[in-house]
Design an enzyme around this catalytic site. Structure first.
Site, PDB file in Angstrom:
ATOM      1  N   GLU A 144       0.870  -1.171   0.000  1.00 53.63           N
ATOM      2  CA  GLU A 144       0.000   0.000   0.000  1.00 53.63           C
ATOM      3  C   GLU A 144       0.913   1.230   0.000  1.00 53.63           C
ATOM      4  O   GLU A 144       1.637   1.474   0.960  1.00 53.63           O
ATOM      5  CB  GLU A 144      -0.860  -0.059   1.270  1.00 53.63           C
ATOM      6  CG  GLU A 144      -1.981   0.923   1.345  1.00 53.63           C
ATOM      7  CD  GLU A 144      -2.711   0.851   2.712  1.00 53.63           C
ATOM      8  OE1 GLU A 144      -2.657  -0.205   3.382  1.00 53.63           O
ATOM      9  OE2 GLU A 144      -3.286   1.874   3.105  1.00 53.63           O
TER      10      GLU A 144
ATOM     11  N   ASP B  32      -4.207  10.179   9.920  1.00 56.24           N
ATOM     12  CA  ASP B  32      -2.854   9.703  10.235  1.00 56.24           C
ATOM     13  C   ASP B  32      -2.306  10.243  11.535  1.00 56.24           C
ATOM     14  O   ASP B  32      -2.480  11.408  11.877  1.00 56.24           O
ATOM     15  CB  ASP B  32      -1.897  10.061   9.089  1.00 56.24           C
ATOM     16  CG  ASP B  32      -2.114   9.149   7.897  1.00 56.24           C
ATOM     17  OD1 ASP B  32      -2.185   7.927   8.118  1.00 56.24           O
ATOM     18  OD2 ASP B  32      -2.246   9.648   6.771  1.00 56.24           O
TER      19      ASP B  32
END
Lengths: 429, 266
Positions: free
Chosen positions: B54, B65
């Site tokens: 990924e 994140d």
């Protein structure tokens, strides 16, 4: 997406009836799946509450007895004196408790948070006005409160940090990214993803995912509703134009909403032109004209060729945001509202003029709207639409949203006008 | 799930299953610390046991994140990373490993290039699909069209908070696999895998997903073992990014070999 020309989007419907999640092609819910259930809960609670007489009674009571509504509509004849035939009125949101329009939305959402059984509020803030308002509501309702603020802003607004802490809120300085308002929103969203069971994210403007743009507008509609009635009382007619500053656009949409279906009332939104749109140092996404997705909504954005957000620049921390509410994007495309950039120096000239001519010190945000009013008045005079012989009932009427008071901006303004010694200049940065 | 179009990620996950393993999916940011090193690190990942790689696209506002990945992607942007560089990275990594390569991206980057244009160039580079952390099926009209046209996998996320009808919507909209978010939170290594994860996976399976992989907070071989008992794949990000940050691309290979010891069911 390519930039549509103003007025290129046909909309024949009733503008006041617009609900989310979309305003034309703008708005929506571009959000992590983790938050979708919470957004659904907020929306259901909101829709139920605004049909509940008990909620409306509670909100009205707080508007009257806590916020100090209705706010005044004050004529500013000395401010307008260079433009004979034009009358300028100020919608005095600066007289609200905590000193700006922000409290309208905060009280409404805090009531919803209580209905949802949430025990904690989180908020983002730039200049500190929304943070202070949220900390105030948290104190009033006995809720915990965390306010995210870019580190750069905590330094230039240290007094507002102290104000929030005195009210019992925890202020978290955001040290990642550009360390300004957009990064504070990112950090608040990260908090919310992990705390959504107990926490309501009290978003401070008409951006973000549905239902925020519609819900925040709803709590500010009182501004335009009052102004419309006050205009009829004081001038015997509707205004020719209403003008507000636009960062995210909450005070503007609150004022506009009452006039959206009065086709003869022109609507003007003044974006922060910073050092000038041509310099790249500005906060005027509609003027820049690039459509994208940020913080949950499709709208006009300050973004580069790749779609990375560009840092915005404005002397006014409250307008220093790289996006704009999706309903404004829609009103621009339909041509129903006109959006123009106002530079830092035009805004500061208007700040000084109002302060000296009327004894009212406006927030620098609101000074952008005042500059827009002077621009429009000057145009009417130059075009010969009005002059000193125009009888009063034919004079042009402008309502400006004076969205906040200028106390918080004294050091910025003193630095701008060179009223403090050079070695103290950092106080206003 | 939409099964009529060939899915590269489904093939990789089924191959791992046939070999008695839990599929291992590793995340690394594109362009971190440089474009060349990000390619080297991804090749190490692919050649040391990852079934799917990924590649994360650095974005200015990454709301899902945690600190480690935020810092890495911010550094990539400071070093001049451009979105179009990712196609070169994908092409190199697909040609030098057997892994399927997906891109993890916040949606505005795809929107800005144009969904069709992005999808066409990504498919030409050999890409398998997109993981889309801030795109829900309701907003994905253009992506449905482009992903069918270019035969790319649509990897939507499902969360502990997702109500049943949303789990169903996500499962029906996905192709390849469904990304199960293990915990209400953002990316970052955690001591233990959340006990919510098993329920998230079960609900997605019950809603008809043939393949469900778990991400967020997975950093140790025993986490991978645990996830293998109920899910079809384990997704590791922050632990790999930390290794790359501290010790370079070779270290990504080493930590991958260590993590995949947990993936074997024998």
């Amino acid at each position: 997406m390519e930039r549509p020309a103003p007025g290129s989007y046909e909309h024949d419907g009733d503008f006041q009836q617009l609900e989310g999640p979309y305003f034309g092609r703008y708005g929506g819910q571009w959000m992590p799946e983790s938050l979708m259930a919470a957004l659904q809960e907020v929306e259901e609670t909101f829709r139920k509450a605004i049909k509940d007489p008990e909620f409306i009674a509670e909100l009205n009571d707080l508007n009257t007895n806590y916020i100090n509504r209705p706010s005044l509509l004050t004529e500013a004849p000395r401010f307008a004196q260079d433009h004979p035939g034009v009358r300028i009125f100020l919608k005095r949101e600066d007289l609200n408790h905590t000193g700006s329009h922000k409290i309208n939305n905060v009280i409404g959402q805090a009531l919803l948070a209580k209905r949802m059984g949430k025990t904690r509020l989180i908020a983002e803030t730039g200049a500190g006005q929304h943070g202070v308002a949220t900390a105030t509501a948290a104190a009033l309702f006995g809720l915990e409160c965390t306010v995210y603020m870019g580190e750069a802003d905590t330094k230039r607004q240290a007094l507002n940090v102290a104000r929030m802490e005195m009210l019992g809120a925890e202020v978290k300085a955001v040290t990642i990214g550009a360390r300004t308002l957009k990064d504070a929103i990112n950090e608040a969203l990260r908090d919310w993803v992990a705390s959504v069971d107990t926490t309501h994210y009290l978003l401070g403007t008409v951006t973000g995912p549905a239902p925020f743009p519609e819900m925040v507008r709803y709590f500010h509609q009182v501004i335009g509703d009052e102004a419309r009635e006050q205009s009829l009382e004081q001038t015997g007619k509707l205004p020719d134009a209403v003008i507000a500053c636009v960062g995210g656009g909450s005070n503007a949409i609150g004022l506009f909403h009452g006039f959206l279906d009065d086709k003869n009332v022109q609507l003007y939104g003044m974006e922060a032109g910073g050092a000038g749109v041509e310099t790249g140092k500005h906060a005027a996404p509609i003027a820049l004209g690039r459509v994208g997705v940020l913080h949950g909504a499709r709208t006009y954005l300050m973004q580069d060729e790749d779609g990375q957000t560009i840092d915005s620049h404005s002397i006014s921390a409250g307008l220093d945001y790289p996006g704009v509410g999706p309903q404004h994007a829609f009103l621009h495309d339909t041509g129903r509202a006109i959006y123009q950039p106002v530079s830092d120096s035009e805004a500061m000239d208007a700040f000084k003029l109002l302060t000296r001519s009327e004894g009212i010190m406006p927030a620098i945000e609101s000074s952008h709207a005042l500059a827009g009013a002077l621009r429009l008045a000057a145009k009417w005079v130059a075009d010969g639409v009005v002059d000193e012989t125009t009888p009063q009932d034919e004079q042009k009427v402008i309502i400006v949203n004076l969205s906040g008071r200028g106390d918080k901006d004294v050091s910025t303004a003193a630095t701008w006008f060179g009223m403090v010694p050079e070695d103290h200049a950092e106080a206003g940065e | 799930m939409t099964e009529s179009i060939r899915s590269l990620t489904a093939e990789k996950i089924e191959q791992a299953r046939a070999e008695g393993r839990t599929a291992f999916i590793g995340y690394l940011p594109a362009g971190y610390p440089t474009i060349d090193d990000s390619i080297e690190a991804a090749v190490q990942l692919g050649n040391n046991g990852a079934d799917i790689i990924e590649i994360g696209l650095p974005y200015s506002d990454p709301v899902m994140d945690g600190e480690v990945i935020q810092k890495a992607t911010a550094e990539a942007l400071q070093n001049g990373f451009r979105v179009a560089d990712v196609f070169h990275i994908v092409k190199e990594v697909t040609s030098r490993t057997d892994a399927a390569v997906v891109i993890m991206t916040y949606w505005n980057l795809v929107d800005r290039m144009g969904v069709d244009e992005f999808s066409r160039r990504f498919a030409e580079a050999g890409g398998a699909g997109l993981v889309t952390p801030d795109l829900v099926p309701e907003e994905a009209g253009e992506w449905f069209e482009a992903s069918d046209k270019y035969e790319l996998d649509r990897i939507f996320l499902t969360a502990p908070s997702s109500p049943d009808e949303r789990v169903k919507l996500t499962v029906d909209s996905s192709r390849g696999f469904v990304y199960a978010v293990s915990v209400m939170g953002i990316t970052g290594a955690r001591g233990e895998v959340s006990n919510a994860a098993e329920r998230v996976v079960r609900r997605a399976h019950d809603a008809g997903a043939p393949r469900v992989c778990v991400g967020l907070g997975i950093s140790e071989p025993h986490h991978v073992v645990e996830i293998g008992s109920y899910a079809d794949g384990a997704i590791v990000g922050t632990a790999l990014v930390s290794a790359l940050r501290d010790n370079g691309p070779q270290a990504v290979g080493e930590i991958t070999r260590n993590l995949v010891t947990g993936a074997s069911k024998n």
